[in-house]
Design a protein around this motif. Sequence first.
Motif, PDB file in Angstrom:
ATOM      1  N   SER A 226      16.033  -8.304  20.281  1.00  0.00           N
ATOM      2  CA  SER A 226      16.187  -7.072  19.494  1.00  0.00           C
ATOM      3  C   SER A 226      17.278  -6.170  20.061  1.00  0.00           C
ATOM      4  O   SER A 226      17.959  -5.474  19.310  1.00  0.00           O
TER       5      SER A 226
ATOM      6  N   ARG B 181      21.852  -4.119  15.964  1.00  0.00           N
ATOM      7  CA  ARG B 181      21.889  -2.697  15.605  1.00  0.00           C
ATOM      8  C   ARG B 181      21.666  -2.604  14.101  1.00  0.00           C
ATOM      9  O   ARG B 181      22.283  -3.338  13.342  1.00  0.00           O
TER      10      ARG B 181
ATOM     11  N   VAL C   1      21.775  -0.044  10.782  1.00  0.00           N
ATOM     12  CA  VAL C   1      22.306   1.215  10.283  1.00  0.00           C
ATOM     13  C   VAL C   1      21.690   1.463   8.913  1.00  0.00           C
ATOM     14  O   VAL C   1      21.815   0.636   8.006  1.00  0.00           O
TER      15      VAL C   1
ATOM     16  N   TYR D  78      22.932  -4.474   9.153  1.00  0.00           N
ATOM     17  CA  TYR D  78      22.675  -4.747  10.563  1.00  0.00           C
ATOM     18  C   TYR D  78      23.905  -5.434  11.128  1.00  0.00           C
ATOM     19  O   TYR D  78      24.709  -6.028  10.406  1.00  0.00           O
ATOM     20  N   SER D  79      24.066  -5.309  12.438  1.00  0.00           N
ATOM     21  CA  SER D  79      25.246  -5.898  13.064  1.00  0.00           C
ATOM     22  C   SER D  79      24.883  -6.474  14.430  1.00  0.00           C
ATOM     23  O   SER D  79      23.887  -6.083  15.046  1.00  0.00           O
ATOM     24  N   PHE D  80      25.720  -7.400  14.858  1.00  0.00           N
ATOM     25  CA  PHE D  80      25.567  -8.029  16.163  1.00  0.00           C
ATOM     26  C   PHE D  80      26.877  -8.720  16.506  1.00  0.00           C
ATOM     27  O   PHE D  80      27.760  -8.868  15.663  1.00  0.00           O
TER      28      PHE D  80
ATOM     29  N   ARG E   4      28.635  -8.176  10.596  1.00  0.00           N
ATOM     30  CA  ARG E   4      27.970  -7.094   9.868  1.00  0.00           C
ATOM     31  C   ARG E   4      27.454  -7.673   8.558  1.00  0.00           C
ATOM     32  O   ARG E   4      28.220  -8.254   7.793  1.00  0.00           O
TER      33      ARG E   4
ATOM     34  N   THR F 182      13.102  -3.029  12.132  1.00  0.00           N
ATOM     35  CA  THR F 182      12.473  -1.825  12.690  1.00  0.00           C
ATOM     36  C   THR F 182      11.150  -2.181  13.358  1.00  0.00           C
ATOM     37  O   THR F 182      10.828  -1.643  14.414  1.00  0.00           O
TER      38      THR F 182
ATOM     39  N   VAL G 199      14.436  -2.979  16.917  1.00  0.00           N
ATOM     40  CA  VAL G 199      15.898  -2.934  16.895  1.00  0.00           C
ATOM     41  C   VAL G 199      16.366  -1.480  16.833  1.00  0.00           C
ATOM     42  O   VAL G 199      15.801  -0.669  16.088  1.00  0.00           O
ATOM     43  N   ARG G 200      17.389  -1.161  17.634  1.00  0.00           N
ATOM     44  CA  ARG G 200      17.958   0.191  17.627  1.00  0.00           C
ATOM     45  C   ARG G 200      18.439   0.527  16.224  1.00  0.00           C
ATOM     46  O   ARG G 200      19.106  -0.282  15.585  1.00  0.00           O
ATOM     47  N   THR G 201      18.123   1.734  15.779  1.00  0.00           N
ATOM     48  CA  THR G 201      18.442   2.131  14.411  1.00  0.00           C
ATOM     49  C   THR G 201      19.250   3.413  14.413  1.00  0.00           C
ATOM     50  O   THR G 201      18.935   4.368  15.136  1.00  0.00           O
ATOM     51  N   LEU G 202      20.277   3.425  13.587  1.00  0.00           N
ATOM     52  CA  LEU G 202      21.118   4.605  13.401  1.00  0.00           C
ATOM     53  C   LEU G 202      20.971   5.035  11.949  1.00  0.00           C
ATOM     54  O   LEU G 202      21.145   4.211  11.041  1.00  0.00           O
TER      55      LEU G 202
END
Length: 83
Positions: free
Chosen positions: A30, A34, A36, A46-48, A58, A70, A74-77
Amino acid sequence: MSGIGRTVVGAPAVFRAGCPDCRSRFVLASAALRLVLGASHRTTFYSFTCPDCGAAVRKPAGERIVELLTGGGVRTLRLHSTV
């Protein structure tokens, strides 16, 4: 692989993913992802970074993917509207 899926429920979250550039398939923790959340489906993604070729990936994130990511920590912006 066109999407992302969580592989194990109850264990530390890992997700299956694929790179559209090198076509490699892999598992990501996770922390490697990222998410968004934008104002619409067009701005939610989401991206990695591909661990094999280093490409920045992306991909769009629909409701189900947002729920999986979520739920997996996973980090969420969140993007805010400037209306």
